[in-house]
Write a protein that holds these residues in place. Structure first.
Motif, PDB file in Angstrom:
ATOM      1  N   TRP A 151       0.866  -1.500   0.299  1.00  0.00           N
ATOM      2  CA  TRP A 151       0.204  -0.265   0.064  1.00  0.00           C
ATOM      3  C   TRP A 151       0.832   0.963   0.142  1.00  0.00           C
ATOM      4  CZ3 TRP A 151      -0.756   3.268   4.198  1.00  0.00           C
ATOM      5  CH2 TRP A 151      -1.441   4.231   4.545  1.00  0.00           C
ATOM      6  N   ASP A 152       0.432   2.496  -0.582  1.00  0.00           N
ATOM      7  CA  ASP A 152       0.827   3.619  -1.148  1.00  0.00           C
ATOM      8  C   ASP A 152       0.300   4.351   0.269  1.00  0.00           C
ATOM      9  OD1 ASP A 152       2.601   5.840  -1.364  1.00  0.00           O
ATOM     10  OD2 ASP A 152       2.400   6.013  -3.418  1.00  0.00           O
ATOM     11  N   PRO A 153       0.679   5.138   0.738  1.00  0.00           N
ATOM     12  CA  PRO A 153       0.571   5.989   2.255  1.00  0.00           C
ATOM     13  C   PRO A 153       0.034   7.217   0.925  1.00  0.00           C
ATOM     14  CG  PRO A 153       2.101   5.547   2.814  1.00  0.00           C
ATOM     15  CD  PRO A 153       2.073   4.677   1.677  1.00  0.00           C
ATOM     16  N   LYS A 154       0.814   7.528   0.318  1.00  0.00           N
ATOM     17  CA  LYS A 154       0.929   9.356  -0.084  1.00  0.00           C
ATOM     18  C   LYS A 154      -0.502   9.095  -0.958  1.00  0.00           C
ATOM     19  CE  LYS A 154       5.893   9.322  -0.356  1.00  0.00           C
ATOM     20  NZ  LYS A 154       7.153   9.162  -1.188  1.00  0.00           N
ATOM     21  N   ARG A 158      -3.209   0.581  -3.492  1.00  0.00           N
ATOM     22  CA  ARG A 158      -2.451  -0.801  -3.539  1.00  0.00           C
ATOM     23  C   ARG A 158      -1.479  -1.195  -4.807  1.00  0.00           C
ATOM     24  NH1 ARG A 158      -7.058  -4.459  -0.627  1.00  0.00           N
ATOM     25  NH2 ARG A 158      -7.250  -3.000   1.340  1.00  0.00           N
ATOM     26  N   LEU A 159      -0.542  -1.964  -4.209  1.00  0.00           N
ATOM     27  CA  LEU A 159       0.417  -3.007  -5.562  1.00  0.00           C
ATOM     28  C   LEU A 159      -0.792  -4.214  -6.022  1.00  0.00           C
ATOM     29  CD1 LEU A 159       3.739  -3.358  -5.084  1.00  0.00           C
ATOM     30  CD2 LEU A 159       3.043  -2.078  -7.146  1.00  0.00           C
ATOM     31  N   GLN A 160      -1.316  -4.228  -7.266  1.00  0.00           N
ATOM     32  CA  GLN A 160      -2.154  -4.668  -8.013  1.00  0.00           C
ATOM     33  C   GLN A 160      -1.695  -5.631  -7.915  1.00  0.00           C
ATOM     34  OE1 GLN A 160      -5.454  -4.016  -8.196  1.00  0.00           O
ATOM     35  NE2 GLN A 160      -4.943  -2.380  -6.686  1.00  0.00           N
ATOM     36  N   LEU A 161      -2.785  -6.930  -7.625  1.00  0.00           N
ATOM     37  CA  LEU A 161      -2.191  -8.480  -8.251  1.00  0.00           C
ATOM     38  C   LEU A 161      -2.536  -9.030  -9.861  1.00  0.00           C
ATOM     39  CD1 LEU A 161      -1.567 -11.101  -6.430  1.00  0.00           C
ATOM     40  CD2 LEU A 161      -3.696 -11.966  -6.309  1.00  0.00           C
ATOM     41  N   LYS A 162      -1.405  -9.577  -9.977  1.00  0.00           N
ATOM     42  CA  LYS A 162      -1.074  -9.532 -11.529  1.00  0.00           C
ATOM     43  C   LYS A 162      -1.527 -11.308 -11.615  1.00  0.00           C
ATOM     44  CE  LYS A 162       0.923  -7.730 -14.913  1.00  0.00           C
ATOM     45  NZ  LYS A 162       0.928  -7.169 -15.688  1.00  0.00           N
TER      46      LYS A 162
END
Length: 185
Positions: A151-154, A158-162
């Motif tokens: 997760w990017d708090p800025k 979320r980084l997405q699941l591929k």
């Protein structure tokens, strides 16, 4: 040092994250050595979740493999770096009663105890992230699901699941790291 307020987190489970320490100027060579492993333990739960072709959740260990109320377990996740990461992501961990009877606990933390930010991860490395889960006295949970992701708090993204068809996930880039049985009295 920042710690979550335990009283605010208590439900049927409580999670204590690893101590978060800011590393001014980035990780020192010694801190990097502590955060990177050359081999994943053979008795770990294998996973294979791919987050945007940047990071793979290789495996996890839970010690002990069963917890009881008023006891805890040490969880270690192993992430293989596939490509450089441009953002300093947090690792989120959602602890849920497997039967859905208790409120979910959210504990976001910096990887490797805050010693090794994701922007410093190097392709080919396997980074270990450790945290504790503690089950309060009187918990009625029979099993706990541990969900993880980046997760990017800025940006709150979320980084997405591929590869959602290859791993157990909830369709929102949360991957089931482990299900931990709870010892019944």
């Amino acid at each position: 040092m920042r710690r979550p307020t335990l009283l605010a987190l208590l439900g049927s489970v409580s999670l204590l994250s690893a101590c978060i320490v800011e590393a001014p100027g980035g990780a020192s060579p010694n801190e990097r050595r502590q955060a990177v492993v050359s081999q994943v333990p053979p008795l770990s739960v294998r996973n294979g979740a791919n987050f945007e072709d940047k990071v793979e959740l290789v495996a996890a260990t839970v010690q002990p493999g069963r917890i009881a109320p008023n006891e805890g377990a040490r969880v270690t996740a192993y992430f293989k770096v596939l490509k450089p990461l441009e953002e300093d992501y947090m690792i989120f961990v959602h602890v849920e009663d497997a039967e859905g009877r208790a409120e979910r606990l959210n504990v976001d933390h910096k990887p490797a105890g805050g010693l090794y930010p994701t922007t410093q991860w190097k392709p080919g490395e396997t980074v270990k992230d450790e945290f504790n889960i503690v089950l309060p006295p009187g918990s009625a949970a029979r099993a706990l699901n541990l969900w993880v992701g980046f997760w990017d708090p800025k940006t709150d993204a979320r980084l997405q699941l591929k590869n959602p068809d290859a791993v157990r996930n909830d369709g929102r880039s949360r991957v089931l790291l482990a299900q931990v049985p709870v010892a019944q009295p």
